[in-house]
Each structure stands twice: as structure tokens, then as C-alpha cells.
Design a protein around this motif. Sequence first.
Motif, PDB file in Angstrom:
ATOM      1  N   VAL A 160      -9.586  -0.940   0.658  1.00 12.14           N
ATOM      2  CA  VAL A 160      -8.171  -0.909   1.043  1.00 12.14           C
ATOM      3  C   VAL A 160      -7.992   0.085   2.187  1.00 12.14           C
ATOM      4  O   VAL A 160      -8.537   1.181   2.143  1.00 12.14           O
ATOM      5  N   THR A 161      -7.229  -0.320   3.194  1.00 14.65           N
ATOM      6  CA  THR A 161      -6.842   0.613   4.252  1.00 14.65           C
ATOM      7  C   THR A 161      -5.601   1.347   3.784  1.00 14.65           C
ATOM      8  O   THR A 161      -4.546   0.728   3.580  1.00 14.65           O
ATOM      9  N   CYS A 162      -5.717   2.648   3.588  1.00 14.17           N
ATOM     10  CA  CYS A 162      -4.618   3.432   3.020  1.00 14.17           C
ATOM     11  C   CYS A 162      -4.157   4.495   4.009  1.00 14.17           C
ATOM     12  O   CYS A 162      -4.951   5.312   4.466  1.00 14.17           O
ATOM     13  N   VAL A 163      -2.877   4.476   4.324  1.00 15.95           N
ATOM     14  CA  VAL A 163      -2.265   5.548   5.097  1.00 15.95           C
ATOM     15  C   VAL A 163      -1.466   6.393   4.105  1.00 15.95           C
ATOM     16  O   VAL A 163      -0.394   5.989   3.650  1.00 15.95           O
ATOM     17  N   ASP A 164      -2.016   7.534   3.748  1.00 13.53           N
ATOM     18  CA  ASP A 164      -1.421   8.410   2.739  1.00 13.53           C
ATOM     19  C   ASP A 164      -0.350   9.267   3.397  1.00 13.53           C
ATOM     20  O   ASP A 164      -0.626  10.027   4.320  1.00 13.53           O
ATOM     21  N   SER A 165       0.873   9.131   2.916  1.00 16.85           N
ATOM     22  CA  SER A 165       1.968   9.914   3.486  1.00 16.85           C
ATOM     23  C   SER A 165       1.917  11.367   3.044  1.00 16.85           C
ATOM     24  O   SER A 165       2.642  12.205   3.591  1.00 16.85           O
ATOM     25  N   GLY A 166       1.096  11.667   2.033  1.00 13.82           N
ATOM     26  CA  GLY A 166       0.994  13.042   1.549  1.00 13.82           C
ATOM     27  C   GLY A 166       2.176  13.504   0.745  1.00 13.82           C
ATOM     28  O   GLY A 166       2.378  14.712   0.554  1.00 13.82           O
ATOM     29  N   SER A 167       2.953  12.563   0.223  1.00 11.29           N
ATOM     30  CA  SER A 167       4.193  12.941  -0.464  1.00 11.29           C
ATOM     31  C   SER A 167       4.029  13.135  -1.965  1.00 11.29           C
ATOM     32  O   SER A 167       5.006  13.370  -2.666  1.00 11.29           O
ATOM     33  N   HIS A 206       2.461   5.225  11.700  1.00 11.13           N
ATOM     34  CA  HIS A 206       3.409   6.269  12.096  1.00 11.13           C
ATOM     35  C   HIS A 206       4.607   6.313  11.144  1.00 11.13           C
ATOM     36  O   HIS A 206       5.055   7.399  10.751  1.00 11.13           O
ATOM     37  N   TYR A 207       5.125   5.117  10.778  1.00  4.03           N
ATOM     38  CA  TYR A 207       6.260   5.083   9.848  1.00  4.03           C
ATOM     39  C   TYR A 207       5.888   5.754   8.527  1.00  4.03           C
ATOM     40  O   TYR A 207       6.689   6.505   7.950  1.00  4.03           O
ATOM     41  N   ALA A 208       4.681   5.490   8.050  1.00  2.00           N
ATOM     42  CA  ALA A 208       4.249   6.056   6.774  1.00  2.00           C
ATOM     43  C   ALA A 208       4.262   7.578   6.821  1.00  2.00           C
ATOM     44  O   ALA A 208       4.806   8.243   5.924  1.00  2.00           O
ATOM     45  N   ARG A 209       3.680   8.130   7.849  1.00  2.00           N
ATOM     46  CA  ARG A 209       3.595   9.589   7.963  1.00  2.00           C
ATOM     47  C   ARG A 209       4.951  10.221   8.214  1.00  2.00           C
ATOM     48  O   ARG A 209       5.241  11.318   7.699  1.00  2.00           O
ATOM     49  N   GLU A 210       5.781   9.566   8.987  1.00  2.00           N
ATOM     50  CA  GLU A 210       7.077  10.150   9.353  1.00  2.00           C
ATOM     51  C   GLU A 210       8.132   9.970   8.273  1.00  2.00           C
ATOM     52  O   GLU A 210       9.064  10.780   8.184  1.00  2.00           O
ATOM     53  N   CYS A 211       7.991   8.917   7.463  1.00  2.00           N
ATOM     54  CA  CYS A 211       9.003   8.624   6.440  1.00  2.00           C
ATOM     55  C   CYS A 211       8.579   9.035   5.035  1.00  2.00           C
ATOM     56  O   CYS A 211       9.376   8.933   4.097  1.00  2.00           O
ATOM     57  N   GLY A 212       7.334   9.470   4.883  1.00  2.00           N
ATOM     58  CA  GLY A 212       6.870   9.919   3.579  1.00  2.00           C
ATOM     59  C   GLY A 212       6.627   8.799   2.582  1.00  2.00           C
ATOM     60  O   GLY A 212       6.715   9.016   1.368  1.00  2.00           O
ATOM     61  N   VAL A 213       6.315   7.599   3.090  1.00  2.00           N
ATOM     62  CA  VAL A 213       6.036   6.446   2.230  1.00  2.00           C
ATOM     63  C   VAL A 213       4.646   5.922   2.577  1.00  2.00           C
ATOM     64  O   VAL A 213       4.388   5.548   3.716  1.00  2.00           O
ATOM     65  N   SER A 214       3.745   5.877   1.622  1.00  3.48           N
ATOM     66  CA  SER A 214       2.369   5.462   1.882  1.00  3.48           C
ATOM     67  C   SER A 214       2.270   3.955   2.092  1.00  3.48           C
ATOM     68  O   SER A 214       3.059   3.175   1.547  1.00  3.48           O
ATOM     69  N   PHE A 215       1.279   3.558   2.889  1.00  2.00           N
ATOM     70  CA  PHE A 215       1.090   2.145   3.246  1.00  2.00           C
ATOM     71  C   PHE A 215      -0.321   1.724   2.882  1.00  2.00           C
ATOM     72  O   PHE A 215      -1.295   2.372   3.277  1.00  2.00           O
ATOM     73  N   LEU A 216      -0.451   0.611   2.132  1.00  2.68           N
ATOM     74  CA  LEU A 216      -1.751   0.099   1.727  1.00  2.68           C
ATOM     75  C   LEU A 216      -1.921  -1.322   2.249  1.00  2.68           C
ATOM     76  O   LEU A 216      -1.148  -2.223   1.887  1.00  2.68           O
ATOM     77  N   ALA A 217      -2.910  -1.521   3.122  1.00  3.35           N
ATOM     78  CA  ALA A 217      -3.252  -2.860   3.617  1.00  3.35           C
ATOM     79  C   ALA A 217      -4.476  -3.342   2.861  1.00  3.35           C
ATOM     80  O   ALA A 217      -5.553  -2.761   2.974  1.00  3.35           O
ATOM     81  N   CYS A 218      -4.326  -4.404   2.088  1.00  2.00           N
ATOM     82  CA  CYS A 218      -5.328  -4.788   1.100  1.00  2.00           C
ATOM     83  C   CYS A 218      -5.986  -6.129   1.386  1.00  2.00           C
ATOM     84  O   CYS A 218      -6.755  -6.632   0.556  1.00  2.00           O
ATOM     85  N   GLY A 219      -5.693  -6.719   2.541  1.00  2.00           N
ATOM     86  CA  GLY A 219      -6.287  -7.995   2.909  1.00  2.00           C
ATOM     87  C   GLY A 219      -5.318  -9.153   2.754  1.00  2.00           C
ATOM     88  O   GLY A 219      -4.704  -9.313   1.700  1.00  2.00           O
ATOM     89  N   HIS A 220      -5.160  -9.932   3.819  1.00  2.00           N
ATOM     90  CA  HIS A 220      -4.236 -11.074   3.775  1.00  2.00           C
ATOM     91  C   HIS A 220      -4.707 -12.086   2.721  1.00  2.00           C
ATOM     92  O   HIS A 220      -3.951 -12.448   1.818  1.00  2.00           O
ATOM     93  N   HIS A 221      -5.936 -12.511   2.834  1.00  2.00           N
ATOM     94  CA  HIS A 221      -6.482 -13.473   1.870  1.00  2.00           C
ATOM     95  C   HIS A 221      -6.553 -12.867   0.471  1.00  2.00           C
ATOM     96  O   HIS A 221      -6.200 -13.518  -0.519  1.00  2.00           O
ATOM     97  N   ALA A 222      -6.997 -11.615   0.396  1.00  2.00           N
ATOM     98  CA  ALA A 222      -7.189 -10.979  -0.906  1.00  2.00           C
ATOM     99  C   ALA A 222      -5.903 -10.897  -1.713  1.00  2.00           C
ATOM    100  O   ALA A 222      -5.913 -11.029  -2.939  1.00  2.00           O
ATOM    101  N   THR A 223      -4.778 -10.668  -1.036  1.00  2.00           N
ATOM    102  CA  THR A 223      -3.505 -10.541  -1.759  1.00  2.00           C
ATOM    103  C   THR A 223      -2.874 -11.894  -2.058  1.00  2.00           C
ATOM    104  O   THR A 223      -1.926 -11.967  -2.844  1.00  2.00           O
ATOM    105  N   GLU A 224      -3.385 -12.970  -1.444  1.00  2.00           N
ATOM    106  CA  GLU A 224      -2.761 -14.283  -1.623  1.00  2.00           C
ATOM    107  C   GLU A 224      -3.670 -15.289  -2.325  1.00  2.00           C
ATOM    108  O   GLU A 224      -3.500 -16.489  -2.199  1.00  2.00           O
ATOM    109  N   ARG A 225      -4.602 -14.787  -3.122  1.00  2.00           N
ATOM    110  CA  ARG A 225      -5.522 -15.671  -3.847  1.00  2.00           C
ATOM    111  C   ARG A 225      -4.929 -16.239  -5.137  1.00  2.00           C
ATOM    112  O   ARG A 225      -5.535 -17.117  -5.740  1.00  2.00           O
ATOM    113  N   TYR A 226      -3.796 -15.734  -5.586  1.00  2.00           N
ATOM    114  CA  TYR A 226      -3.384 -15.989  -6.968  1.00  2.00           C
ATOM    115  C   TYR A 226      -2.247 -16.993  -7.145  1.00  2.00           C
ATOM    116  O   TYR A 226      -2.142 -17.618  -8.200  1.00  2.00           O
ATOM    117  N   GLY A 227      -1.401 -17.160  -6.150  1.00  2.00           N
ATOM    118  CA  GLY A 227      -0.259 -18.056  -6.304  1.00  2.00           C
ATOM    119  C   GLY A 227      -0.636 -19.524  -6.342  1.00  2.00           C
ATOM    120  O   GLY A 227      -0.155 -20.277  -7.206  1.00  2.00           O
TER     121      GLY A 227
END
Length: 252
Positions: A160-167, A206-227
Motif C-alpha cells: 500500500v502507498t501510504c501518506v501518513d499525515s502524522g495526526s 500535499h492535501y494529506a500532510r496539510e489537512c491532517g488526513v492520511s491517504f492510502l492508495a491500495c491498487g485500482h484492481h486490488a480494491t475492485e476485485r469483490y463487487g
Amino acid sequence: MTDRSVLLQAFDTLLEPGRFRDYGPNGLQVEGKAAIGKIVSGVTASRALIEAAIAVDADAIFVHHGLFWRGHDGRVTGWMKQRLALLLAHDINLFAYHLPLDAHPVLGNNAQLGAKLGLKPQGTFGEQNLGVIGEAADGRAFADANELSAHVGQVLGRAVTCVDSGSGPIRRIAWCTGGAQGYFESAIAAGAQAFVTGEISEPQAHYARECGVSFLACGHHATERYGAPAVAAHVAGELGIAHEFIDIDNPA
């Protein structure tokens, strides 16, 4: 066996495509044989999926990403010719549902991803209310974005690509599968402490760091395998036909 028109009506009744402003046609995209005894589900109508469906004698394919999208020029050449040639030569129906499949509150991509991750939906947000926000079903808070990222990665079986806001501790989590990075600002406005989706673009870090909300990019295909398999299995069960999910590996 069931009739193609009966299968189409079942999908339309369940997914209500008329409710959505979408990027391409939902429903029957390629007409094949009228009598259907087996359906294969998958994420994308790739040549590999079509070939796999042919190998297991499928009469129909049900996917999230179909063949036709707004902005395509309509020429049947190259990869489009190859896919269509296989479908037509083997008389296989192609059903595709994009946003309606994301949005179904029980069987859709977002609902199924939330269930896999152990998240309990508590509301929606964003354009057409496609985003979901909630908390862990067991009521726990994740210590930080890295703990949440490790949990998501373990469930999905990928990095997972994780941008940790540190909050700090994370309880309120928003999610929207696939290429929903544009929903991040709506997730922030909805009160999320972290946002889980498939992809990330340059601004979101930038939004994640500036707004204090972490962002996780987990894969387009990986997140849409279940529906797709959830919907196809449900409808196949109702109509008494066979279903098989075929997951074509995709690193995206």
C-alpha cells in the motif's frame, strides 16, 4: 438455463443503472447467445478474461470495466478488434456495470471492500454519494496510518502507498474503490481521518500532510476485485445458472 433478457433485467433491477451519470454504457455491451447457462465474472473485459471465459465454456461475462467509454473514438482496431472478435466468434454476451456496481450498498465494490477490511459504513459522501465513511466494525481505533496500512495490505495481499499525515489514532475512515483520488477533499470535508482508495495523484500527498488526513492508495484492481463476483453470484443463484469468478492479475 436462462434467457439473456431475463439476466439483463435481473442485473438492471439490482443495480439500477438509470440512477447514475456514468462514463460509458451500463448493461449489455455485446450481444451473444440468447440462452445462458454459465456466467463468468471479472474486473475488466480484457482479452485474457475473455479467453479464460471461453476456456470454461461461459455464455456470458459480467465485469466492472467494459469495452466502451466516453471519449473513445469508436474505431474497432488493435486491442478492441481482438476482444470483440473473440466475443463474437464464441457468441458470448458481455455485461458491464461501472458506477452502479461501485455503489450497491451490499454487493457493490465499496460495500464489499469495507466488509473485507472489517469496516462498518455509517454514511456516504462525494459526487453521486459514491464514497463511504465509517469505522472499524469492532469499534477499535488504529494507532496510526501505518497500522491501518499494514492491515489493508494484509487483507488485499499487496503493498500500500501510504501518506501518513502524522495526526495519530485513526477511527473515522473513508473509502472509495478504484481511481477515486478526486474524492479525497470530499472525504476530508466529511470528517475522515484516513482515506482508502485505489490510486493516488500528485496533489493528494500535499492535501494529506496539510489537512491532517492520511491517504492510502491500495491498487485500482486490488480494491475492485469483490463487487463483480458478489453481484454475479447473487444473480446466478437467483436464476439457477452457474457462476465462476476469474481474477486476472493486474499490478495496478
